[in-house]
Write a protein that holds these residues in place. Structure first.
Motif, PDB file in Angstrom:
ATOM      1  N   PRO A  54       0.779  -1.314  -0.064  1.00 54.22           N
ATOM      2  CA  PRO A  54      -0.042  -0.162   0.123  1.00 54.22           C
ATOM      3  C   PRO A  54       0.792   1.267  -0.100  1.00 54.22           C
ATOM      4  N   LEU A  55       1.978   1.167   0.858  1.00 51.44           N
ATOM      5  CA  LEU A  55       2.841   2.485   0.735  1.00 51.44           C
ATOM      6  C   LEU A  55       3.683   2.873  -0.607  1.00 51.44           C
ATOM      7  N   TYR A  56       3.995   1.538  -1.175  1.00 51.98           N
ATOM      8  CA  TYR A  56       4.696   1.462  -2.602  1.00 51.98           C
ATOM      9  C   TYR A  56       3.399   2.105  -3.448  1.00 51.98           C
ATOM     10  N   LEU A  57       2.267   1.762  -3.609  1.00 57.58           N
ATOM     11  CA  LEU A  57       1.184   2.208  -4.426  1.00 57.58           C
ATOM     12  C   LEU A  57       0.867   3.717  -4.340  1.00 57.58           C
ATOM     13  N   THR A  58       0.660   4.070  -3.017  1.00 59.75           N
ATOM     14  CA  THR A  58       0.601   5.446  -2.751  1.00 59.75           C
ATOM     15  C   THR A  58       1.576   6.358  -3.007  1.00 59.75           C
ATOM     16  N   THR A  59       2.893   5.990  -2.903  1.00 57.88           N
ATOM     17  CA  THR A  59       3.853   6.674  -3.366  1.00 57.88           C
ATOM     18  C   THR A  59       3.928   7.006  -4.861  1.00 57.88           C
ATOM     19  N   ILE A  60       3.492   6.025  -5.753  1.00 56.08           N
ATOM     20  CA  ILE A  60       3.494   6.105  -7.125  1.00 56.08           C
ATOM     21  C   ILE A  60       2.087   6.934  -7.374  1.00 56.08           C
ATOM     22  N   GLU A  61       0.954   6.719  -6.664  1.00 53.73           N
ATOM     23  CA  GLU A  61      -0.150   7.430  -6.851  1.00 53.73           C
ATOM     24  C   GLU A  61       0.067   9.090  -6.926  1.00 53.73           C
ATOM     25  N   GLN A  62       0.892   9.428  -5.888  1.00 55.29           N
ATOM     26  CA  GLN A  62       1.205  11.041  -5.291  1.00 55.29           C
ATOM     27  C   GLN A  62       2.235  11.343  -6.614  1.00 55.29           C
ATOM     28  N   ASP A  63       3.083  10.557  -6.911  1.00 54.71           N
ATOM     29  CA  ASP A  63       4.030  11.009  -8.168  1.00 54.71           C
ATOM     30  C   ASP A  63       3.198  11.535  -9.491  1.00 54.71           C
ATOM     31  N   ILE A  64       2.102  10.367  -9.784  1.00 55.12           N
ATOM     32  CA  ILE A  64       1.288  10.564 -10.870  1.00 55.12           C
ATOM     33  C   ILE A  64       0.409  11.825 -10.708  1.00 55.12           C
ATOM     34  N   PHE A  65      -0.197  12.257  -9.713  1.00 57.07           N
ATOM     35  CA  PHE A  65      -0.956  13.266  -9.380  1.00 57.07           C
ATOM     36  C   PHE A  65      -0.078  14.629  -9.400  1.00 57.07           C
ATOM     37  N   ASP A  66       1.151  14.546  -9.003  1.00 53.06           N
ATOM     38  CA  ASP A  66       2.034  15.611  -9.143  1.00 53.06           C
ATOM     39  C   ASP A  66       2.312  16.011 -10.463  1.00 53.06           C
ATOM     40  N   THR A  67       2.393  15.234 -11.404  1.00 56.06           N
ATOM     41  CA  THR A  67       2.454  15.492 -12.738  1.00 56.06           C
ATOM     42  C   THR A  67       1.429  16.305 -13.373  1.00 56.06           C
ATOM     43  N   PHE A  68       0.279  16.357 -12.906  1.00 55.85           N
ATOM     44  CA  PHE A  68      -0.841  17.086 -13.241  1.00 55.85           C
ATOM     45  C   PHE A  68      -0.647  18.665 -13.201  1.00 55.85           C
ATOM     46  N   ARG A  69       0.254  19.057 -12.538  1.00 54.88           N
ATOM     47  CA  ARG A  69       0.523  20.537 -12.573  1.00 54.88           C
ATOM     48  C   ARG A  69       1.064  21.002 -13.863  1.00 54.88           C
ATOM     49  N   TYR A  70       1.565  20.017 -14.679  1.00 55.23           N
ATOM     50  CA  TYR A  70       1.967  20.421 -15.976  1.00 55.23           C
ATOM     51  C   TYR A  70       0.745  20.632 -16.948  1.00 55.23           C
ATOM     52  N   LEU A  71      -0.414  19.957 -16.583  1.00 52.05           N
ATOM     53  CA  LEU A  71      -1.215  19.686 -17.404  1.00 52.05           C
ATOM     54  C   LEU A  71      -1.919  21.008 -18.445  1.00 52.05           C
ATOM     55  N   PRO A  72      -1.847  22.077 -17.428  1.00 52.36           N
ATOM     56  CA  PRO A  72      -2.399  23.454 -18.098  1.00 52.36           C
ATOM     57  C   PRO A  72      -1.434  23.960 -19.325  1.00 52.36           C
ATOM     58  N   HIS A  73      -0.235  23.788 -19.205  1.00 50.76           N
ATOM     59  CA  HIS A  73       0.828  24.115 -20.282  1.00 50.76           C
ATOM     60  C   HIS A  73       0.770  23.044 -21.295  1.00 50.76           C
ATOM     61  N   ALA A  74       0.494  21.656 -21.047  1.00 53.11           N
ATOM     62  CA  ALA A  74       0.502  20.850 -22.133  1.00 53.11           C
ATOM     63  C   ALA A  74      -0.675  21.065 -22.908  1.00 53.11           C
ATOM     64  N   VAL A  75      -1.983  21.382 -22.213  1.00 46.12           N
ATOM     65  CA  VAL A  75      -3.324  21.431 -22.878  1.00 46.12           C
ATOM     66  C   VAL A  75      -3.069  22.792 -23.925  1.00 46.12           C
ATOM     67  N   ALA A  76      -2.014  23.820 -23.449  1.00 44.50           N
ATOM     68  CA  ALA A  76      -2.082  24.884 -24.444  1.00 44.50           C
ATOM     69  C   ALA A  76      -1.274  24.709 -25.446  1.00 44.50           C
ATOM     70  N   VAL A  77      -0.120  23.788 -25.252  1.00 48.27           N
ATOM     71  CA  VAL A  77       0.526  23.237 -26.360  1.00 48.27           C
ATOM     72  C   VAL A  77      -0.182  22.507 -27.381  1.00 48.27           C
ATOM     73  N   GLY A  78      -1.202  21.423 -26.710  1.00 49.72           N
ATOM     74  CA  GLY A  78      -1.612  20.881 -27.693  1.00 49.72           C
ATOM     75  C   GLY A  78      -2.809  21.601 -28.539  1.00 49.72           C
ATOM     76  N   VAL A  79      -3.375  22.464 -27.808  1.00 46.19           N
ATOM     77  CA  VAL A  79      -4.319  23.573 -28.947  1.00 46.19           C
ATOM     78  C   VAL A  79      -3.627  24.131 -29.878  1.00 46.19           C
ATOM     79  N   GLY A  80      -2.489  24.864 -29.373  1.00 49.19           N
ATOM     80  CA  GLY A  80      -1.742  25.613 -30.547  1.00 49.19           C
ATOM     81  C   GLY A  80      -1.127  24.518 -31.638  1.00 49.19           C
ATOM     82  N   PHE A  81      -0.713  23.564 -31.301  1.00 46.82           N
ATOM     83  CA  PHE A  81      -0.297  22.294 -32.236  1.00 46.82           C
ATOM     84  C   PHE A  81      -1.353  22.141 -33.278  1.00 46.82           C
ATOM     85  N   VAL A  82      -2.766  21.629 -32.365  1.00 49.67           N
ATOM     86  CA  VAL A  82      -3.522  21.290 -33.348  1.00 49.67           C
ATOM     87  C   VAL A  82      -4.133  22.404 -34.444  1.00 49.67           C
TER      88      VAL A  82
END
Length: 222
Positions: free
Chosen positions: A36-64
Motif C-alpha cells: 500500500p505504501l508503494y502504490l500510494t507513493t506512485i499515485e502521489q507522483d502521478i498526481f504531481d505531474t498534473f501541474r504540467y497539464l495546463p501548459h500541455a493543453v495549451a501546447v496541444g491546442v496550438g499544435f492542433v
C-alpha cells in the motif's frame, strides 16, 4: 542453533528458547505494509505531474490549430478548388491534440522540470534501479507507466506506427533521444533501465491498442 519443524501446514523455525518463527507469515505481513505504501507513493507522483497539464493543453491546442490549418491548406492546393476540399476529420484532430499534450507532459516531466546540471551520470547496468531502496524503486514502475500512452496514442494517430515493431522501435528511439538530451543538458541520469522500461511500457500500451482495435473491428463487422 535453529531447528525446523512443521506446525500445521506451515514451516516453523525454532530457536534455542523454543520460540517459533513462520517465514511465510512474516513475509506476508511485510508485504501488507509495503505494497500500500508503494502504490500510494506512485499515485502521489502521478498526481504531481498534473501541474504540467495546463501548459500541455495549451501546447496541444496550438499544435492542433497550426497542424489543421496547414493540412487544410495543403488539401486546398492539391485539389485546387475550395468546394472540393475536405476538412480534417474531428477524430484526427482529437488524436493530434492528445499526442501533443502527451509529448508536452513527457518533456515537462523528464526535462523542463529539472535544472540544468542537477543530475549527472551514466548507468548501463540493467535493473540497477530496482530494489536499491527500502521499497523497490518506484521510478522503475513509473518509467513503464510514462510510455504506456505512447503505445496507445501514437499508433492511433499515425497509421505507419500501427505495426507492433514500428511502434516499439519508435518508443525505443524516443527514449534514447530523451536519455541523450538528459546526458548533454545534465537534467537527468542517463540509465539503461530507463530505455528498457520506457520501451516495455510502449509495448504494453501497443498491446492495449491492438486489443481495443480488434474488439472495435469485431463490433463493426457484427
Amino acid at each position: 542453533e535453529m531447528q525446523r519443524s512443521l506446525v500445521g501446514s506451515e514451516m516453523c523455525i525454532r530457536d534455542r528458547s523454543g520460540r517459533c518463527f513462520r517465514p511465510a507469515e512474516k513475509i506476508w505481513k511485510v508485504m501488507q505494509m509495503a505494497i500500500p505504501l508503494y502504490l500510494t507513493t506512485i499515485e502521489q507522483d502521478i498526481f504531481d505531474t498534473f501541474r504540467y497539464l495546463p501548459h500541455a493543453v495549451a501546447v496541444g491546442v496550438g499544435f492542433v490549430t497550426v497542424a489543421a490549418a496547414w493540412k487544410n491548406q495543403q488539401m486546398i492546393k492539391k485539389q485546387k478548388r475550395l468546394e472540393h476540399a475536405h476538412a480534417v476529420p474531428g477524430t484526427q484532430l482529437l488524436l493530434w491534440f492528445l499526442v501533443a499534450v502527451y509529448f508536452a507532459m513527457m518533456l515537462s516531466i523528464t526535462l523542463f522540470s529539472r535544472e540544468p546540471g542537477s543530475r549527472t551520470g551514466v548507468d548501463v547496468k540493467l535493473f540497477e534501479t530496482w530494489g536499491n531502496q527500502r521499497l523497490p524503486d518506484r521510478y522503475f514502475v513509473e518509467n513503464i507507466l510514462l510510455f504506456l500512452p505512447f503505445g496507445v496514442l501514437l499508433p492511433a494517430a499515425v497509421p505507419s506506427l500501427r505495426k507492433g515493431w514500428c511502434c516499439v522501435y519508435a518508443a525505443f528511439s524516443t527514449s534514447m533521444m530523451l536519455e541523450t538530451v538528459q546526458l548533454l543538458t545534465e537534467r537527468g541520469y542517463c540509465q539503461l533501465d530507463d530505455v528498457v522500461t520506457n520501451t516495455l511500457g510502449a509495448a504494453i500500451g501497443y498491446l492495449v491498442f491492438a486489443l481495443v482495435r480488434k474488439c472495435w473491428r469485431g463490433k463493426i463487422e457484427e
